[in-house]
Enzyme design. Sequence first.
Site, short mmCIF file in Angstrom:
data_model
loop_
_atom_site.label_atom_id
_atom_site.label_comp_id
_atom_site.label_asym_id
_atom_site.label_seq_id
_atom_site.Cartn_x
_atom_site.Cartn_y
_atom_site.Cartn_z
N CYS A 129 8.26 16.66 54.55
CA CYS A 129 8.52 16.61 53.27
C CYS A 129 7.60 16.73 52.22
O CYS A 129 6.28 16.52 52.60
CB CYS A 129 8.77 15.00 53.05
SG CYS A 129 9.68 14.64 51.36
N LEU A 130 7.95 17.74 51.07
CA LEU A 130 6.89 18.07 50.12
C LEU A 130 6.22 16.91 49.53
O LEU A 130 5.21 17.08 49.03
CB LEU A 130 7.50 19.03 49.30
CG LEU A 130 7.99 20.51 49.79
CD1 LEU A 130 8.84 21.18 48.80
CD2 LEU A 130 6.77 21.08 50.35
N GLN A 149 12.09 14.53 43.53
CA GLN A 149 10.61 15.00 43.91
C GLN A 149 9.93 15.68 42.74
O GLN A 149 8.68 16.01 42.65
CB GLN A 149 10.96 16.02 45.03
CG GLN A 149 11.29 15.16 46.40
CD GLN A 149 11.50 16.35 47.36
OE1 GLN A 149 12.29 16.80 47.64
NE2 GLN A 149 10.41 16.22 48.32
N GLY A 192 13.44 22.91 50.80
CA GLY A 192 14.67 22.04 50.23
C GLY A 192 13.86 21.27 49.20
O GLY A 192 12.49 21.03 49.46
N HIS A 219 17.06 11.70 49.41
CA HIS A 219 16.17 11.84 48.25
C HIS A 219 16.84 11.20 47.22
O HIS A 219 16.32 10.52 46.25
CB HIS A 219 15.53 13.10 48.13
CG HIS A 219 14.31 13.42 48.87
ND1 HIS A 219 13.07 12.60 48.71
CD2 HIS A 219 14.08 14.57 49.68
CE1 HIS A 219 12.03 13.29 49.49
NE2 HIS A 219 12.65 14.29 49.97
N HIS A 242 18.71 15.06 54.67
CA HIS A 242 17.14 14.78 54.05
C HIS A 242 17.23 14.78 52.51
O HIS A 242 16.61 14.02 51.96
CB HIS A 242 16.20 15.80 54.76
CG HIS A 242 14.78 15.44 54.12
ND1 HIS A 242 13.77 15.35 55.06
CD2 HIS A 242 14.26 15.52 53.12
CE1 HIS A 242 12.67 15.30 54.44
NE2 HIS A 242 12.67 15.50 53.14
N GLU A 243 17.82 15.56 51.90
CA GLU A 243 17.54 15.95 50.45
C GLU A 243 18.61 15.03 49.85
O GLU A 243 18.14 14.54 48.86
CB GLU A 243 18.19 17.40 50.20
CG GLU A 243 17.31 18.41 50.39
CD GLU A 243 15.76 18.38 50.45
OE1 GLU A 243 15.23 17.52 49.47
OE2 GLU A 243 14.98 18.83 51.13
NI NI Z 1 11.52 15.67 51.49
#
Ligand code: NI
Length: 187
Positions: free
Chosen positions: A112-113, A51, A46, A158, A154-155
């Site tokens: 998380c990236l 991000q 995701g 963000h 989660h997204e």
């Molecule tokens: Ni994330």
Amino acid sequence: MAILPIVEVPDPVLRKVCEPVAEVTDEVRGIVADMFDTMYDARGIGLAASQVGILQRIVVIDLQERPEGDEGDEGAGDEADADAGGTRNPHAFINPELLSVSEETSTYNEGCLSIPEQYAEVTRPARCHVRWLDTDGQSHEQEFDGLMATCMQHEIDHLNGVLFTDHISRLKRGMLMKKLDKMRRNG
Ligand code: NI
């Protein structure tokens, strides 16, 4: 199509609230394509637009046939070391809105990236009902469960400047950030 640099903590852009997309244009579709390229390159499942430094309400998700309910494996959330050999099943969500969430919760080990290689168990509603626009500007509504429900929440977090580490204790967050610092120092 391009692989964009992924913004990492503590970059303040990750704390910004993203703006709704006014109209789904070719430019928006270009952002979605770049976000998929970036997510696949990073082996994520995701990615939210913030991000990659774009403050618009755009999310891409591809669970790549990860079986649901495999709690304990590293990485729900968006860093999941997705299997490059898995079948791609890309989904783009423009202006995703959480319409309702279940009382029942589930716990996944999230990553998380933007917080590389750090994971923590996060408890969230087990199901969520979401409305969004697709890349043709068509509106959809669906209830999600399992890993998809966690990933979606989660997204959407963000897009509101919220990170998974905001859902864990201060102690755990401190330990996780220390580990990240150490990892960065060691290259
Ligand atoms: Ni994330």
